[in-house]
Design a protein around this motif. Structure first.
Motif, PDB file in Angstrom:
ATOM      1  N   ILE A  42       3.844  30.140 -23.437  1.00  0.00           N
ATOM      2  CA  ILE A  42       3.475  29.367 -22.309  1.00  0.00           C
ATOM      3  C   ILE A  42       2.732  29.942 -21.341  1.00  0.00           C
ATOM      4  O   ILE A  42       1.975  29.646 -20.620  1.00  0.00           O
ATOM      5  N   GLY A  45      -0.847  30.497 -21.991  1.00  0.00           N
ATOM      6  CA  GLY A  45      -1.332  29.416 -21.574  1.00  0.00           C
ATOM      7  C   GLY A  45      -1.807  29.155 -20.120  1.00  0.00           C
ATOM      8  O   GLY A  45      -2.786  28.824 -19.766  1.00  0.00           O
ATOM      9  N   GLY A  68      -3.565  20.994 -34.368  1.00  0.00           N
ATOM     10  CA  GLY A  68      -2.786  21.412 -33.362  1.00  0.00           C
ATOM     11  C   GLY A  68      -2.995  22.288 -32.268  1.00  0.00           C
ATOM     12  O   GLY A  68      -2.881  22.394 -30.965  1.00  0.00           O
ATOM     13  N   VAL A  69      -3.337  23.693 -32.793  1.00  0.00           N
ATOM     14  CA  VAL A  69      -3.950  24.657 -31.941  1.00  0.00           C
ATOM     15  C   VAL A  69      -5.304  24.199 -31.412  1.00  0.00           C
ATOM     16  O   VAL A  69      -5.161  24.352 -29.989  1.00  0.00           O
ATOM     17  N   ARG A  72      -3.855  21.948 -28.142  1.00  0.00           N
ATOM     18  CA  ARG A  72      -3.266  22.719 -27.376  1.00  0.00           C
ATOM     19  C   ARG A  72      -4.200  23.435 -26.348  1.00  0.00           C
ATOM     20  O   ARG A  72      -4.160  23.474 -25.341  1.00  0.00           O
ATOM     21  N   ASN A  75      -6.109  21.049 -24.096  1.00  0.00           N
ATOM     22  CA  ASN A  75      -5.594  20.846 -22.869  1.00  0.00           C
ATOM     23  C   ASN A  75      -5.350  21.706 -21.817  1.00  0.00           C
ATOM     24  O   ASN A  75      -4.921  21.463 -20.617  1.00  0.00           O
TER      25      ASN A  75
END
Length: 175
Positions: A42, A45, A68-69, A72, A75
């Motif tokens: 996290i 990110g 999915g990657v 992420r 986002n």
């Protein structure tokens, strides 16, 4: 005389990261349906989002392909996501040409042989602590963290601190 990695930190405008082994710890969890799941840190990110919001370019170049990657990363605000890249050098050259980026101002973090040739084209080749020996040999900086365990955060934070952008990022609007 070649510049040290600390001198190059001042010139970085662009971060490029591999996924598996850099943004993840190289582990893949496979579901009974055959879906491959990855775990991302996290704090990596958060740092990528902080870099984007501070005016840096952030790009992903990976041989892997996982929606999915992609979601992420999108986002987090990353728009330059190149998954399924079978020729990372070609992808890199196209990317820097499109945005007119000086390759000497690029920090690239890779961990394995598919990153080798592209890492030779950038100003600051870096790798996680647990990268393979060949990548460590050509890296100007080896993180103290393993892939998927904060290595990306570490290099972004170093660049932003040297350029005076890390502390100014926390001016109250990024709580």
């Amino acid at each position: 005389m070649a510049k040290s990695y600390k001198e190059i930190l001042n010139e970085i405008t662009t971060f490029i990261f591999d996924i598996d082994g850099v943004l993840t710890d190289s582990s893949v969890h496979i579901t009974p349906e055959g879906e491959m799941l990855r775990i991302m840190h996290i704090r990596d990110g958060f740092a990528m989002k902080a870099a984007i919001e501070s005016g840096y370019k952030v790009c992903i170049i990976s041989g892997g392909s996982n929606e999915g990657v992609r979601i992420r990363l999108q986002n987090l605000g990353i728009t330059d996501i190149h998954l399924g890249s079978s020729d990372k050098v070609k992808t890199f050259k196209e990317y820097v040409e499109i945005y007119n980026i000086n390759s000497g101002h690029v920090l690239y973090m890779g961990d394995d042989i598919p990153d080798y040739h592209v890492m030779q084209l950038v100003g600051l080749p870096t790798c996680p602590q647990d990268a393979v020996a060949e990548i460590k040999t050509i890296s100007k900086y080896i993180s103290h963290k393993n892939g998927g365990k904060g290595a990306v955060r570490e290099v972004i934070e170093q660049v932003m601190k040297v350029q005076g952008k890390w502390n100014t990022y926390f001016d109250g609007k990024h709580d």
